[in-house]
Design a protein around this motif. Sequence first.
Motif, PDB file in Angstrom:
ATOM      1  N   SER A  26       6.583  13.388  -9.104  1.00 32.06           N
ATOM      2  CA  SER A  26       6.948  12.209  -8.311  1.00 32.06           C
ATOM      3  C   SER A  26       5.893  11.944  -7.246  1.00 32.06           C
ATOM      4  CB  SER A  26       8.310  12.413  -7.637  1.00 32.06           C
ATOM      5  OG  SER A  26       8.234  13.452  -6.674  1.00 32.06           O
ATOM      6  N   VAL A  27       5.843  10.717  -6.790  1.00 31.54           N
ATOM      7  CA  VAL A  27       4.975  10.312  -5.691  1.00 31.54           C
ATOM      8  C   VAL A  27       5.799   9.448  -4.737  1.00 31.54           C
ATOM      9  CG1 VAL A  27       2.786  10.421  -6.968  1.00 31.54           C
ATOM     10  CG2 VAL A  27       4.164   8.326  -7.017  1.00 31.54           C
ATOM     11  N   ASP A  28       5.308   9.316  -3.497  1.00 40.31           N
ATOM     12  CA  ASP A  28       6.039   8.555  -2.492  1.00 40.31           C
ATOM     13  C   ASP A  28       5.324   7.250  -2.164  1.00 40.31           C
ATOM     14  OD1 ASP A  28       7.955  10.564  -2.224  1.00 40.31           O
ATOM     15  OD2 ASP A  28       6.712  11.647  -0.762  1.00 40.31           O
ATOM     16  N   ILE A  29       6.097   6.187  -2.022  1.00 37.21           N
ATOM     17  CA  ILE A  29       5.584   4.912  -1.539  1.00 37.21           C
ATOM     18  C   ILE A  29       6.052   4.743  -0.102  1.00 37.21           C
ATOM     19  CG2 ILE A  29       5.670   2.409  -1.745  1.00 37.21           C
ATOM     20  CD1 ILE A  29       6.087   2.744  -4.738  1.00 37.21           C
ATOM     21  N   LYS A  30       5.123   4.563   0.819  1.00 33.73           N
ATOM     22  CA  LYS A  30       5.465   4.354   2.219  1.00 33.73           C
ATOM     23  C   LYS A  30       5.397   2.872   2.558  1.00 33.73           C
ATOM     24  CE  LYS A  30       3.853   8.836   3.927  1.00 33.73           C
ATOM     25  NZ  LYS A  30       2.953   9.526   4.900  1.00 33.73           N
ATOM     26  N   VAL A  31       6.395   2.404   3.277  1.00 32.98           N
ATOM     27  CA  VAL A  31       6.429   1.026   3.761  1.00 32.98           C
ATOM     28  C   VAL A  31       6.330   1.079   5.280  1.00 32.98           C
ATOM     29  CG1 VAL A  31       7.726  -1.116   3.865  1.00 32.98           C
ATOM     30  CG2 VAL A  31       7.853   0.326   1.821  1.00 32.98           C
ATOM     31  N   THR A  32       5.307   0.485   5.850  1.00 34.92           N
ATOM     32  CA  THR A  32       5.084   0.582   7.294  1.00 34.92           C
ATOM     33  C   THR A  32       4.656  -0.764   7.862  1.00 34.92           C
ATOM     34  OG1 THR A  32       3.913   1.825   9.017  1.00 34.92           O
ATOM     35  CG2 THR A  32       2.652   1.247   7.042  1.00 34.92           C
TER      36      THR A  32
END
Length: 231
Positions: A26-32
């Motif tokens: 898995s990988v993470d998507i960051k929303v900032t």
Amino acid sequence: MNSVLKKGMLLSVLALSVNAATAAESVDIKVTGKILPSSCTPSFPSGGGIADFGTMKVASLNSTSMTPLTDMKEVPISISCEEDTRIAVKFTDARDASSPTESVEFNSFSGAKQFAFGLGTYNGKNIGAYALGIPRTQGANTNDAGDALYPMMSLDGGNSWGVRGMDHLQIASDNREIYAFGTELNGGTLSPQTKINFKVAVEATINPTNDLSITDEVTLDGLTNVELVYL
């Protein structure tokens, strides 16, 4: 080592790298991002923020008691915001080291030490003090539509507001209060505004000239920082 063996070792390393890379499932998507409040800018529409009491002769000043100067100066200040904003101001005495430790005498303002700002020093001695106040009279302070605004003060960071004084709301020099504007003379609710035009009245008093031992030119050196406080 022969070339065949070298190639075999290289292929083995690459194979291990590929296997390690595929191990993560898995990988993470960051929303900032950032949301900034509406920006406000203070300015001096005229006069450059200077309350000039002009030139005075030593002989015109009291030698054994304070001399409250009769003139009251006014410094206009304008606060412009990008949109309606709850904004207040705080006043800080940049010459606090020269502020009086006891009550002083002004022409019309209170001379209590918590309202007296320092006028700088001459030969290591305090020159005098000055007081600041925001007019409470109708039309002295306005918004962008020309509606009248009235000053209020808060001791708890803007949670509650009150008023004092008749013609002016005098400004404390000990940084305990902030000041804002509403549409009611007797205080109440802080009004978000796009523009606030207000005046700061200034009175000064000079210490006894015998204490100052004046032998050359003395320059009054009061300096107050006006800081915006977003609420």
